[in-house]
Design a protein around this motif. Structure first.
Motif, PDB file in Angstrom:
ATOM      1  N   GLU A  27       3.892  10.914   3.476  1.00 41.71           N
ATOM      2  CA  GLU A  27       2.446  11.098   3.640  1.00 41.71           C
ATOM      3  C   GLU A  27       1.768   9.797   4.055  1.00 41.71           C
ATOM      4  O   GLU A  27       0.900   9.784   4.936  1.00 41.71           O
ATOM      5  CB  GLU A  27       1.817  11.629   2.335  1.00 41.71           C
ATOM      6  N   PHE A  28       2.159   8.686   3.437  1.00 41.73           N
ATOM      7  CA  PHE A  28       1.594   7.386   3.798  1.00 41.73           C
ATOM      8  C   PHE A  28       1.926   7.041   5.245  1.00 41.73           C
ATOM      9  O   PHE A  28       1.068   6.591   6.005  1.00 41.73           O
ATOM     10  CB  PHE A  28       2.114   6.291   2.863  1.00 41.73           C
ATOM     11  N   ALA A  29       3.180   7.251   5.622  1.00 41.43           N
ATOM     12  CA  ALA A  29       3.611   6.932   6.983  1.00 41.43           C
ATOM     13  C   ALA A  29       2.831   7.769   7.991  1.00 41.43           C
ATOM     14  O   ALA A  29       2.366   7.250   9.013  1.00 41.43           O
ATOM     15  CB  ALA A  29       5.113   7.170   7.139  1.00 41.43           C
ATOM     16  N   PHE A  34      15.497   8.561  -1.640  1.00 38.54           N
ATOM     17  CA  PHE A  34      14.465   8.415  -2.663  1.00 38.54           C
ATOM     18  C   PHE A  34      14.336   9.721  -3.433  1.00 38.54           C
ATOM     19  O   PHE A  34      14.717  10.783  -2.940  1.00 38.54           O
ATOM     20  CB  PHE A  34      13.113   8.078  -2.022  1.00 38.54           C
ATOM     21  N   ASP A  35      13.752   9.637  -4.640  1.00 36.02           N
ATOM     22  CA  ASP A  35      13.493  10.882  -5.361  1.00 36.02           C
ATOM     23  C   ASP A  35      12.412  11.659  -4.598  1.00 36.02           C
ATOM     24  O   ASP A  35      11.682  11.104  -3.772  1.00 36.02           O
ATOM     25  CB  ASP A  35      13.090  10.605  -6.813  1.00 36.02           C
ATOM     26  N   ASP A  36      12.338  12.947  -4.854  1.00 30.57           N
ATOM     27  CA  ASP A  36      11.483  13.836  -4.054  1.00 30.57           C
ATOM     28  C   ASP A  36      10.020  13.420  -4.052  1.00 30.57           C
ATOM     29  O   ASP A  36       9.364  13.437  -3.012  1.00 30.57           O
ATOM     30  CB  ASP A  36      11.609  15.277  -4.551  1.00 30.57           C
ATOM     31  N   THR A  37       9.493  13.046  -5.198  1.00 30.94           N
ATOM     32  CA  THR A  37       8.079  12.675  -5.291  1.00 30.94           C
ATOM     33  C   THR A  37       7.784  11.427  -4.466  1.00 30.94           C
ATOM     34  O   THR A  37       6.823  11.409  -3.687  1.00 30.94           O
ATOM     35  CB  THR A  37       7.693  12.423  -6.762  1.00 30.94           C
ATOM     36  N   PHE A  38       8.615  10.403  -4.636  1.00 36.06           N
ATOM     37  CA  PHE A  38       8.379   9.165  -3.887  1.00 36.06           C
ATOM     38  C   PHE A  38       8.585   9.378  -2.397  1.00 36.06           C
ATOM     39  O   PHE A  38       7.825   8.860  -1.577  1.00 36.06           O
ATOM     40  CB  PHE A  38       9.281   8.036  -4.395  1.00 36.06           C
ATOM     41  N   ALA A  39       9.605  10.146  -2.025  1.00 35.01           N
ATOM     42  CA  ALA A  39       9.854  10.421  -0.605  1.00 35.01           C
ATOM     43  C   ALA A  39       8.660  11.149   0.017  1.00 35.01           C
ATOM     44  O   ALA A  39       8.256  10.832   1.136  1.00 35.01           O
ATOM     45  CB  ALA A  39      11.122  11.249  -0.437  1.00 35.01           C
ATOM     46  N   HIS A  40       8.096  12.093  -0.716  1.00 39.47           N
ATOM     47  CA  HIS A  40       6.922  12.820  -0.217  1.00 39.47           C
ATOM     48  C   HIS A  40       5.741  11.867  -0.033  1.00 39.47           C
ATOM     49  O   HIS A  40       5.064  11.903   1.001  1.00 39.47           O
ATOM     50  CB  HIS A  40       6.554  13.946  -1.186  1.00 39.47           C
ATOM     51  N   SER A  51       6.415   5.013  11.233  1.00 39.83           N
ATOM     52  CA  SER A  51       7.555   5.841  10.849  1.00 39.83           C
ATOM     53  C   SER A  51       8.103   5.374   9.511  1.00 39.83           C
ATOM     54  O   SER A  51       7.928   4.214   9.116  1.00 39.83           O
ATOM     55  CB  SER A  51       8.643   5.776  11.912  1.00 39.83           C
ATOM     56  N   THR A  52       8.771   6.282   8.824  1.00 40.55           N
ATOM     57  CA  THR A  52       9.422   5.891   7.572  1.00 40.55           C
ATOM     58  C   THR A  52      10.578   4.938   7.854  1.00 40.55           C
ATOM     59  O   THR A  52      10.921   4.121   6.997  1.00 40.55           O
ATOM     60  CB  THR A  52       9.927   7.125   6.802  1.00 40.55           C
ATOM     61  N   ASP A  53      11.148   5.022   9.054  1.00 39.40           N
ATOM     62  CA  ASP A  53      12.215   4.079   9.421  1.00 39.40           C
ATOM     63  C   ASP A  53      11.689   2.647   9.445  1.00 39.40           C
ATOM     64  O   ASP A  53      12.354   1.721   8.981  1.00 39.40           O
ATOM     65  CB  ASP A  53      12.804   4.425  10.789  1.00 39.40           C
ATOM     66  N   LEU A  54      10.478   2.466   9.988  1.00 42.04           N
ATOM     67  CA  LEU A  54       9.879   1.134  10.027  1.00 42.04           C
ATOM     68  C   LEU A  54       9.549   0.662   8.613  1.00 42.04           C
ATOM     69  O   LEU A  54       9.755  -0.511   8.281  1.00 42.04           O
ATOM     70  CB  LEU A  54       8.625   1.127  10.900  1.00 42.04           C
ATOM     71  N   LEU A  55       9.061   1.564   7.763  1.00 37.95           N
ATOM     72  CA  LEU A  55       8.772   1.192   6.375  1.00 37.95           C
ATOM     73  C   LEU A  55      10.051   0.809   5.635  1.00 37.95           C
ATOM     74  O   LEU A  55      10.066  -0.156   4.874  1.00 37.95           O
ATOM     75  CB  LEU A  55       8.077   2.347   5.647  1.00 37.95           C
ATOM     76  N   ARG A  56      11.125   1.547   5.884  1.00 34.09           N
ATOM     77  CA  ARG A  56      12.404   1.220   5.254  1.00 34.09           C
ATOM     78  C   ARG A  56      12.900  -0.155   5.723  1.00 34.09           C
ATOM     79  O   ARG A  56      13.406  -0.946   4.928  1.00 34.09           O
ATOM     80  CB  ARG A  56      13.447   2.284   5.577  1.00 34.09           C
ATOM     81  N   ARG A  57      12.741  -0.434   7.006  1.00 36.19           N
ATOM     82  CA  ARG A  57      13.162  -1.735   7.537  1.00 36.19           C
ATOM     83  C   ARG A  57      12.324  -2.842   6.908  1.00 36.19           C
ATOM     84  O   ARG A  57      12.844  -3.906   6.575  1.00 36.19           O
ATOM     85  CB  ARG A  57      13.023  -1.729   9.059  1.00 36.19           C
ATOM     86  N   ARG A 101       0.818  -1.220   0.000  1.00 39.83           N
ATOM     87  CA  ARG A 101       0.000   0.000   0.000  1.00 39.83           C
ATOM     88  C   ARG A 101       0.849   1.267   0.000  1.00 39.83           C
ATOM     89  O   ARG A 101       0.434   2.291  -0.548  1.00 39.83           O
ATOM     90  CB  ARG A 101      -0.943   0.013   1.207  1.00 39.83           C
ATOM     91  N   SER A 102       2.022   1.205   0.597  1.00 38.51           N
ATOM     92  CA  SER A 102       2.884   2.381   0.652  1.00 38.51           C
ATOM     93  C   SER A 102       3.572   2.665  -0.679  1.00 38.51           C
ATOM     94  O   SER A 102       4.073   3.767  -0.895  1.00 38.51           O
ATOM     95  CB  SER A 102       3.951   2.201   1.727  1.00 38.51           C
ATOM     96  N   GLY A 103       3.599   1.687  -1.564  1.00 35.66           N
ATOM     97  CA  GLY A 103       4.283   1.844  -2.843  1.00 35.66           C
ATOM     98  C   GLY A 103       5.738   1.417  -2.786  1.00 35.66           C
ATOM     99  O   GLY A 103       6.434   1.394  -3.799  1.00 35.66           O
ATOM    100  N   LEU A 104       6.209   1.076  -1.599  1.00 34.52           N
ATOM    101  CA  LEU A 104       7.606   0.693  -1.433  1.00 34.52           C
ATOM    102  C   LEU A 104       7.905  -0.645  -2.108  1.00 34.52           C
ATOM    103  O   LEU A 104       8.986  -0.835  -2.660  1.00 34.52           O
ATOM    104  CB  LEU A 104       7.960   0.647   0.054  1.00 34.52           C
TER     105      LEU A 104
END
Length: 158
Positions: free
Chosen positions: A130-132, A120-126, A138-144, A78-81
């Motif tokens: 927003e999803f997080a 990440f590129d600016d659009t994806f990072a944004h 947290s984005t840290d948890l999504l990255r993990r 769902r996050s697109g990651l």
């Protein structure tokens, strides 16, 4: 007489310069060790933070290696990651050379470092931020979770 004149022989000047260089080198070594200790401590605190957050979200299965639960796979998608990882899989895997990491634990630790430092590129990072924020993670948890997904489902045979 308007000034102060100091007369130092060249032997004493060389000793003084050598002492200053020795002190500078010693300080450099001490600061390098301090920097390495702080980096290690930062990684440990980051791991504890992610573990504490995961106890509430349950994105990872309990065990020696980080494996995603169904909730973890769902939130990754769902996050697109997940799509991002699938599109950049070869590039991400190249950052952790298989020859350097002879076992799964070391490879997964390398993936965690790669994703923690990944820009990440600016659009994806944004969009990821927003999803997080919208989902209370947290984005840290999504990255993990992304690192766990890539290390779990990669074609790299260790």
């Amino acid at each position: 007489m308007n000034g102060l004149v100091v007369n130092i022989s060249w032997e004493y000047l060389l000793v003084f310069i050598g002492a200053v260089l020795g002190i500078a080198y010693y300080a450099h070594v001490r600061f390098a060790r301090l920097e390495a200790s702080i980096k290690s401590l930062t990684g440990a605190v980051q791991g504890l933070k992610i573990s504490a957050e995961d106890s509430a979200t349950r994105l990872f299965q309990r065990g020696a290696t980080a494996r995603l639960t169904q909730a973890g796979q769902r939130i990754l998608k769902r996050s697109g990651l997940k799509s991002y990882i699938d599109a950049h899989k070869d590039e991400l895997l190249a950052r952790c050379d298989q020859d350097q990491h002879c076992d799964s634990y070391e490879f997964q630790a390398c993936m965690f470092r790669v994703f923690a430092e990944l820009t990440f590129d600016d659009t994806f990072a944004h969009d990821l931020n927003e999803f997080a924020f919208a989902n209370g993670v947290s984005t840290d948890l999504l990255r993990r979770a992304g690192a766990a997904y890539l290390s779990e489902f990669s074609e790299v045979s260790l």
